[in-house]
Design a protein around this motif. Structure first.
Motif, PDB file in Angstrom:
ATOM      1  N   ILE A  88       7.340  -3.102  10.414  1.00 56.87           N
ATOM      2  CA  ILE A  88       8.231  -4.182   9.980  1.00 56.87           C
ATOM      3  C   ILE A  88       7.428  -5.333   9.384  1.00 56.87           C
ATOM      4  O   ILE A  88       7.755  -5.845   8.308  1.00 56.87           O
ATOM      5  N   TRP A  89       6.363  -5.755  10.083  1.00 61.17           N
ATOM      6  CA  TRP A  89       5.528  -6.842   9.566  1.00 61.17           C
ATOM      7  C   TRP A  89       4.868  -6.455   8.248  1.00 61.17           C
ATOM      8  O   TRP A  89       4.765  -7.269   7.327  1.00 61.17           O
ATOM      9  N   PHE A  90       4.406  -5.214   8.157  1.00 63.83           N
ATOM     10  CA  PHE A  90       3.754  -4.764   6.923  1.00 63.83           C
ATOM     11  C   PHE A  90       4.715  -4.816   5.746  1.00 63.83           C
ATOM     12  O   PHE A  90       4.357  -5.280   4.660  1.00 63.83           O
ATOM     13  N   ILE A  91       5.929  -4.350   5.936  1.00 62.25           N
ATOM     14  CA  ILE A  91       6.920  -4.380   4.855  1.00 62.25           C
ATOM     15  C   ILE A  91       7.230  -5.824   4.461  1.00 62.25           C
ATOM     16  O   ILE A  91       7.236  -6.168   3.270  1.00 62.25           O
ATOM     17  N   PHE A  92       7.456  -6.679   5.440  1.00 60.69           N
ATOM     18  CA  PHE A  92       7.795  -8.076   5.164  1.00 60.69           C
ATOM     19  C   PHE A  92       6.661  -8.799   4.434  1.00 60.69           C
ATOM     20  O   PHE A  92       6.892  -9.470   3.413  1.00 60.69           O
ATOM     21  N   ILE A  93       5.440  -8.660   4.919  1.00 58.73           N
ATOM     22  CA  ILE A  93       4.301  -9.351   4.303  1.00 58.73           C
ATOM     23  C   ILE A  93       3.981  -8.754   2.937  1.00 58.73           C
ATOM     24  O   ILE A  93       3.613  -9.477   2.009  1.00 58.73           O
ATOM     25  N   SER A  94       4.136  -7.438   2.778  1.00 56.24           N
ATOM     26  CA  SER A  94       3.886  -6.811   1.474  1.00 56.24           C
ATOM     27  C   SER A  94       4.872  -7.288   0.422  1.00 56.24           C
ATOM     28  O   SER A  94       4.489  -7.545  -0.726  1.00 56.24           O
TER      29      SER A  94
ATOM     30  N   TRP B  22      -5.395  -2.055  -3.769  1.00 55.82           N
ATOM     31  CA  TRP B  22      -6.289  -2.700  -2.803  1.00 55.82           C
ATOM     32  C   TRP B  22      -5.740  -4.029  -2.320  1.00 55.82           C
ATOM     33  O   TRP B  22      -6.190  -4.544  -1.298  1.00 55.82           O
ATOM     34  N   ASP B  23      -4.766  -4.579  -3.013  1.00 51.32           N
ATOM     35  CA  ASP B  23      -4.167  -5.841  -2.594  1.00 51.32           C
ATOM     36  C   ASP B  23      -3.285  -5.686  -1.361  1.00 51.32           C
ATOM     37  O   ASP B  23      -2.864  -6.680  -0.783  1.00 51.32           O
ATOM     38  N   LEU B  24      -2.983  -4.465  -0.977  1.00 50.47           N
ATOM     39  CA  LEU B  24      -2.186  -4.241   0.231  1.00 50.47           C
ATOM     40  C   LEU B  24      -3.039  -4.288   1.505  1.00 50.47           C
ATOM     41  O   LEU B  24      -2.508  -4.176   2.599  1.00 50.47           O
ATOM     42  N   GLY B  25      -4.341  -4.469   1.366  1.00 47.15           N
ATOM     43  CA  GLY B  25      -5.219  -4.562   2.532  1.00 47.15           C
ATOM     44  C   GLY B  25      -4.956  -5.800   3.361  1.00 47.15           C
ATOM     45  O   GLY B  25      -5.001  -5.765   4.593  1.00 47.15           O
ATOM     46  N   VAL B  26      -4.671  -6.910   2.701  1.00 46.55           N
ATOM     47  CA  VAL B  26      -4.401  -8.156   3.420  1.00 46.55           C
ATOM     48  C   VAL B  26      -3.107  -8.051   4.231  1.00 46.55           C
ATOM     49  O   VAL B  26      -3.096  -8.389   5.427  1.00 46.55           O
ATOM     50  N   PRO B  27      -1.998  -7.581   3.653  1.00 43.65           N
ATOM     51  CA  PRO B  27      -0.798  -7.423   4.482  1.00 43.65           C
ATOM     52  C   PRO B  27      -0.983  -6.417   5.627  1.00 43.65           C
ATOM     53  O   PRO B  27      -0.463  -6.633   6.730  1.00 43.65           O
ATOM     54  N   LEU B  28      -1.736  -5.360   5.377  1.00 45.40           N
ATOM     55  CA  LEU B  28      -1.966  -4.373   6.434  1.00 45.40           C
ATOM     56  C   LEU B  28      -2.784  -4.974   7.569  1.00 45.40           C
ATOM     57  O   LEU B  28      -2.441  -4.822   8.746  1.00 45.40           O
ATOM     58  N   ALA B  29      -3.854  -5.676   7.245  1.00 44.82           N
ATOM     59  CA  ALA B  29      -4.690  -6.295   8.276  1.00 44.82           C
ATOM     60  C   ALA B  29      -3.927  -7.375   9.032  1.00 44.82           C
ATOM     61  O   ALA B  29      -4.042  -7.482  10.263  1.00 44.82           O
ATOM     62  N   THR B  30      -3.129  -8.145   8.323  1.00 45.71           N
ATOM     63  CA  THR B  30      -2.339  -9.189   8.976  1.00 45.71           C
ATOM     64  C   THR B  30      -1.300  -8.589   9.905  1.00 45.71           C
ATOM     65  O   THR B  30      -1.113  -9.079  11.027  1.00 45.71           O
ATOM     66  N   SER B  31      -0.654  -7.526   9.485  1.00 46.71           N
ATOM     67  CA  SER B  31       0.351  -6.899  10.350  1.00 46.71           C
ATOM     68  C   SER B  31      -0.295  -6.245  11.567  1.00 46.71           C
ATOM     69  O   SER B  31       0.272  -6.267  12.663  1.00 46.71           O
ATOM     70  N   PHE B  32      -1.494  -5.657  11.397  1.00 47.83           N
ATOM     71  CA  PHE B  32      -2.220  -5.138  12.553  1.00 47.83           C
ATOM     72  C   PHE B  32      -2.529  -6.266  13.532  1.00 47.83           C
ATOM     73  O   PHE B  32      -2.369  -6.117  14.742  1.00 47.83           O
ATOM     74  N   GLY B  33      -2.995  -7.374  12.997  1.00 45.75           N
ATOM     75  CA  GLY B  33      -3.328  -8.509  13.847  1.00 45.75           C
ATOM     76  C   GLY B  33      -2.126  -9.046  14.597  1.00 45.75           C
ATOM     77  O   GLY B  33      -2.201  -9.382  15.778  1.00 45.75           O
ATOM     78  N   LEU B  34      -0.983  -9.129  13.915  1.00 46.76           N
ATOM     79  CA  LEU B  34       0.224  -9.630  14.570  1.00 46.76           C
ATOM     80  C   LEU B  34       0.763  -8.647  15.609  1.00 46.76           C
ATOM     81  O   LEU B  34       1.308  -9.062  16.635  1.00 46.76           O
TER      82      LEU B  34
END
Length: 137
Positions: free
Chosen positions: A78-84, A101-113
């Motif tokens: 859910i976080w990954f979709i929202f942030i992406s 490669w720009d999807l790395g930031v949303p993926l890392a942020t969603s993992f962190g959250l």
């Protein structure tokens, strides 16, 4: 437990200090051999600290049951979709081309959250499972 917390606290303080020093060195454009060594050491420390954090998450995640893991994975998605989507909209508004490669930031942020509470503390799942079982009765 106290040694575990103090180790994380020391590592985080070193991380914070290194970040502040690196930002200061880059902002002031200090170009000496010491500053280059400091920045290089900080980057190496960041890699090792990231590996340590990932190891702590995996170690603490092994203590969770499948229901809790499934909830965290659902939260991650859910976080990954929202942030992406938000990331894509910002790129669209700024008329920039988005790359895979720009999807790395949303993926890392969603993992962190999703898994941030597993980084620094140990979960006691037995009490949670017992309380969930008592609530069903």
């Amino acid at each position: 437990m106290k040694k575990y917390i103090s180790l994380n606290l020391i590592l985080f303080i070193v991380f914070l200090t290194g970040t502040i020093l690196s930002i200061f060195i880059i902002y002031k454009d200090i170009d000496t051999s010491f500053s280059l060594k400091l920045i290089t050491g900080y980057v190496i420390y960041l890699l090792l600290y990231g590996i340590f954090i990932i190891a702590m998450v995996i170690a603490n995640m092994r203590k969770l049951n499948w229901i809790q893991i499934r909830k965290r994975v659902f939260t991650l998605i859910i976080w990954f979709i929202f942030i992406s989507v938000a990331h894509y909209l910002v790129f669209y508004i700024l008329n920039k081309k988005m790359d895979v490669w720009d999807l790395g930031v949303p993926l890392a942020t969603s993992f962190g959250l999703s898994f941030s509470d597993l980084m620094f503390k140990k979960k006691k799942t037995k009490k949670l499972v017992v309380s969930l079982m008592n609530d069903k009765d």
